[in-house]
Design an enzyme around this catalytic site. Structure first.
Site, short mmCIF file in Angstrom:
data_model
loop_
_atom_site.label_atom_id
_atom_site.label_comp_id
_atom_site.label_asym_id
_atom_site.label_seq_id
_atom_site.Cartn_x
_atom_site.Cartn_y
_atom_site.Cartn_z
N LYS B 174 41.32 26.40 42.52
CA LYS B 174 42.25 27.26 41.79
C LYS B 174 41.82 28.71 42.04
CE LYS B 174 41.97 29.22 38.49
NZ LYS B 174 41.57 30.38 37.63
N THR B 185 39.44 34.41 39.22
CA THR B 185 38.46 33.34 39.21
C THR B 185 38.78 32.28 40.24
OG1 THR B 185 38.15 33.64 36.88
CG2 THR B 185 37.36 31.60 37.79
N GLU B 271 47.28 37.33 43.73
CA GLU B 271 48.17 37.99 42.78
C GLU B 271 49.12 38.95 43.49
OE1 GLU B 271 45.62 37.89 38.70
OE2 GLU B 271 45.12 39.45 40.12
#
Lengths: 400, 400
Positions: B174, B185, B271
């Site tokens: 992830k 993370t 992101e």
């Protein structure tokens, strides 16, 4: 700031002229003439892909007796190979001929787009006019002539009583503008009519730059053309020879104030900046450690977007601290304050902290993030700005 | 990817359950049970402000005989002080009781918001149910359960013939999600049914991570919770003991493929990312130098906004190269290629280069920036993504 508020510096004459380096209607070429006997000290970018004018200026300053500075905006003359050097030397020759000095007495500077050849003929054509227009008045126009993507000119001045003489210090800077992105270029010129021995002037520029321009960050990228130049024309007062001298300390103090004012102006005019933030790190093991933590915080995209959003997201602060510190970190000793609001106590959320208090601090246009590391006695601080949508727009969309 | 396409790994059972760690309707707690005799190796974040579960996992893994992994999303349990450690140990105790093993045989992991205490009772309540639901099938749900701001689950698998045995390798990861910003993370779990001696497994995880997760960047910020865990259940095939062994090389090759696939998936889901870019640096003096240049290019906000804009602004590339190289750089030896288009030759714009060719390359969703430094024989590459308006939106505005 009206022109009249910037005093002249005896021994300095300036001229700003339009050379049409880009397709614009403005002055873009600045010539500064220094009186015979002036001392000059400078610091240059550490970027090893440095521009042709940086290479030539470093070469010339080593030979002393500098009499002129030539600065153009609109073209950085960086990554231009041998032709870049030839072009730069041609401009020095032209200044030398116009002022009846040697080419080695000229320091060249360029700022603007990287990787395009200097339109050298335009500079050569404009230099004689600049030489004819030299005048003791003109610092404001000078600050405007060296702008590229800046939104406003940056000037600072002080007069100080030194050994009974009224000494003037004037500085101009450019940097971190909008629209044209490949720069983050910083140029600064500071002049005084005081007399300072060469080695002492070299020391002075290092000391002043170290606490000013070396303490700022807009995006963490160092340009190919940065330079800060300090001129002492030596027209007024006794020659300063020792750093023990009270007169030297007084002048240095004024110098540092000028440098900090200009450096802060660069950050405040940072690309897309909406916030001006001081990051102070206390109780570090060394100054290097304190600075490393401060820059890690001040350059983190996650921290900078939180600043933009007025979101006191302190988890990002501890993340950045943990990235900066090498070896073991006793997180239980870490405290963080947003202005006077303690947000982190002993490595975790401070019990009395309320989110609203943090938001209130972060909503201000200027504030302080203070970090106590609990590792030693050293403190440092830097100045930074936020990372906004406008930053992305400026740097992504300027060609469209 | 349908569940059926992910093979089971003999010796591994999984369960994903909803613990309601945040106010959401989804599985957020993953329990992985390892067969007795399984070997486990792991790498953890270098961030010195590391999270409580990282501290405890490092402690437990040193003692060997690991039998279970517990992973929660929604809360990082970082910067939570002594209570964070107590909470993490309580979850290990609960797993130990449910599976009839020792607490030291459990590795805990957390991902999510930094600086908030773990809602430990919710985890303790959910653990017995997870233990009851353990099943050999469930990797896809596991990949979903550990997501925080990810937009999609990340899985990879291979079957390889080793010493005549069909060995399975499965991995999940992830990272770099949207909406909830204080993470970046990265967590990754890779499991095989092969048998690998502990010291060799330690070497394998280092080798695989070094060419995969240690070669990616979304925003240059290292989180407080990163971990990559490699499990060898030892159910199939002979015990691998030497890195000279062909069987070991074959397994390592499959391992590296899995790790790279997962690492690239993290960057592609970075992101706000709209571009996936490989930065390759050739002819460097050392691997360290090549990597430093690659990361300086891949992390520069100016380069990343140019990637976003499909603007082949190569001046920013030379700026980043000049910042990364220490000492002297012979810029005349630097060449840069955008896929096959040469944009920089001998330190300046390549004569035959046309802006349209560069724009064409930069307009693709995936491309290569290749830099030849002309300084030596070493090459390295990293994977990065662009810096978009969406990045600022995700990281600035998620609370509004």
């Amino acid at each position: 700031m009206p022109e009249l508020s910037i005093p002249s510096v005896q021994g300095i004459r300036l001229a700003s002229v339009p050379a049409k380096i880009k397709d614009w209607e403005r002055n873009d070429l600045l010539l500064i003439e220094l009186a015979e006997g002036a001392s000059v000290a400078a610091t240059f970018t550490q970027n090893t892909f440095c521009a042709a004018p940086v290479i030539v200026a470093k070469e010339h300053i080593g030979k002393g007796a500098i009499r002129a500075l030539l600065v153009n905006a609109g073209n950085a003359n960086a990554a231009t190979g041998l032709k870049g050097l030839v072009d730069t030397r041609a401009t020095c020759d032209a200044v030398a001929e116009a002022l009846q000095i040697h080419a080695e007495q000229v320091l060249p500077f360029s700022t603007g787009v990287i990787g395009e050849h200097l339109p050298v003929q335009k500079l050569l054509d404009a230099i004689p006019a600049a030489a004819r227009q030299l005048n003791a008045v003109g610092w404001q126009q000078a600050a405007e002539a060296i702008m590229t993507t800046d939104t406003r000119p940056k000037t600072a001045s002080r007069t100080v009583q030194i050994n009974g003489e009224l000494i003037t210090v004037v500085g101009i800077a450019k940097g971190s503008g909008m629209i044209q992105p490949n720069m983050a270029t910083m140029l600064a010129y500071v002049a005084t009519d005081a007399a300072v021995e060469q080695s002492l002037l070299d020391q002075m520029v290092r000391e002043a730059v170290n606490v000013s321009f070396n303490r700022i960050s807009v995006d963490g990228d160092t340009s190919t053309n940065d330079a800060c130049v300090l001129v002492a024309t030596g027209v007024r007062g006794e020659l300063l020879k020792s750093d023990d001298d009270t007169a030297y300390r007084d002048l240095l103090e004024a110098m540092i104030q000028i440098h900090i004012e200009l450096a802060q102006a660069v950050v405040k005019d940072g690309e897309g900046a909406t916030k001006f933030v001081t990051v102070q790190v206390d109780a570090a093991q060394s100054s290097e450690e304190a600075l490393k933590v401060a820059f890690e915080v001040g350059n983190s995209p996650l921290v900078k977007t939180a600043l933009y959003a007025s979101d006191p997201n302190w988890g990002r602060l501890v993340m950045a601290i943990g990235n900066a510190i090498e070896g073991n970190l006793d997180t239980d000793k870490v405290n963080i304050f947003l202005d006077k609001v303690q947000v982190v106590s002993a490595g975790g959320r401070a019990q009395e902290y309320r989110e609203e208090s943090g938001e209130q601090v972060f909503s201000q246009p200027e504030f302080l993030i203070r970090i106590e590391l609990g590792r030693g006695q050293c403190s440092e601080h830097i100045w930074t700005c936020d990372f906004s949508h406008e930053y992305v727009t400026i740097n992504a969309e300027y060609r469209t």
